[in-house]
Design an enzyme around this catalytic site. Sequence first.
Site, mmCIF file in Angstrom:
data_model
loop_
_atom_site.group_PDB
_atom_site.id
_atom_site.type_symbol
_atom_site.label_atom_id
_atom_site.label_comp_id
_atom_site.label_asym_id
_atom_site.label_seq_id
_atom_site.Cartn_x
_atom_site.Cartn_y
_atom_site.Cartn_z
ATOM 1 N N HIS A 152 0.824 -1.214 0.000
ATOM 2 C CA HIS A 152 0.000 0.000 0.000
ATOM 3 C C HIS A 152 0.854 1.258 0.000
ATOM 4 O O HIS A 152 2.045 1.239 0.318
ATOM 5 C CB HIS A 152 -0.914 0.000 1.219
ATOM 6 N N GLU A 175 -1.972 -7.027 8.099
ATOM 7 C CA GLU A 175 -0.652 -6.924 8.713
ATOM 8 C C GLU A 175 -0.642 -7.559 10.101
ATOM 9 O O GLU A 175 -1.696 -7.836 10.690
ATOM 10 C CB GLU A 175 -0.239 -5.438 8.783
#
Length: 534
Positions: free
Chosen positions: A339, A415
């Site tokens: 990202h 994550e």
Amino acid sequence: MREFIVEADGGSRGNPGPAGYGSVVIDAATGETLMEAAEYIGVATNNVAEYKGLVAGLKAARRLDPAASVRVRMDSKLVVEQMSGRWKIKHPAMKPLAAEAARVFPPSQVTYEWIPRERNKHADRLANEAMDAGKGGERWSPSASTADLDAGAARTAATSGPADPPGDAAAGAAKARAALAEALGAGTSGPDASAPSASGMGGSQTWPAASGTADVRGGTSGAGGSDGPGGSDGTSVAGTTDVAGAGGATDVADASDVADAADATVVTDAAGASDVAGAADATDAADVTAAADASAATAVGGAERGDRRAAGSVARTPSVGWGASADLGAPATFVLLRHGETALTPQKRFSGSGGSDPSLSDVGREQARRAAAAFAARGTIQAIVSSPLRRCRETAHAVAARLGLDVGVEEGLRETDFGAWEGLTFGEVRERHPEQLTAWLASPEAAPPGGESFAAVAHRVAAARDRLTKAYAGRTVLLVTHVTPIKTLVRLALGAPPESLFRMELAAASVSAVAYYADGNASLRLLNDTSHLR
């Protein structure tokens, strides 16, 4: 007896995807281009496109002189070895094409030779022109072709001897420059303002486009938080890449054709995979490589013990190299996009799945737009799947809007949960939790207080990998995720030791790629490419 050289190539933007071929007939004595052929063939694999290019080239040579001897030169190891009789042809789609090629001339009049891709640029250019024409709903036109003009280097090699066999491609490296910040400061806006050329993002191919044969002699046409350790070096694992598969249309051909991708060893047991997740990816949250390197001796020491434990639980396939079966079909290709930046990224703070779930910053949104423009230029992404966290979903939707695709969400791509360390820098964690940090660096089984261990992350990522490879078999899918999941996928694909994760750089909005084959082998095709951000 006249002697012709036939150079042929084919490519697929997606493998399978929109495909085309190109072939050229050259006078071996003079190096003069005699005929060109190119055609857009619809959706097909690289292998099929290459075989069709071979057939077209041989037929063009036969029209010139059916009694000539022909030296075929291609950069496809698979086609050369199969047509030379050294490799078996197992794939049902290629058997009739190989048989058709073998019937054009008597076998005694044809020889086959492998050449490097850079010496096959004429045919490669024709294939790309055919695909571009097909994309626009048109047929390839010899009058509009510039392939012959662009292929001087290929023609100078027309009378040279056989090339050396292919070796391992050298890895390239590039620093992401400050152009992004400068562009933002100058007021650059919109996806088109910064759209990279199609040669960016780790590839070297242009995206030039369907059917036709050109007689060059007469000019006529025939019917026919920095979120993870590190983050600047754009090091590209070169040679077998297609970055969307992410590279040029014909870049995938070598990897899929000969399954040299199968050289990589893989983890076949998710439980074993978790054992070796490594003392490793110091965060998707904090760009802690520099700090973690200071503790590398401690981390590696602990990792060695993890390696011994893992030795009994990780099953590795043998290294198979050129002897592997090439008829495995198209792989599932994961194009891994980290990202864009958040406000925590430049501060190098832990930012996992247990914190504030920040959105993209202005810089991060611009990075997402540039990535979207690069993928649109490539044209090979067939689906998009994102981590559930906001920074990934925002990045994924920026790409999806440009490509006209939907975004799926995979929980396993989130994550690591860094627990009490969320929002802290590495230095702050070392001051407040020194014993827990030492344990975390030394063992993948250790977790931050209230957080998640890398062993648990590896279990989760391996399970997500298995689900996605099954769901997207033979397709190219963009996974928008974080540093820890990307590094875990790369490490497992390579069968690398835990400490290798400390030695990978992953910049914000960087692109990596891994291909997964039907026999369980995996191939790392690209790592930390940032060329689209320049």
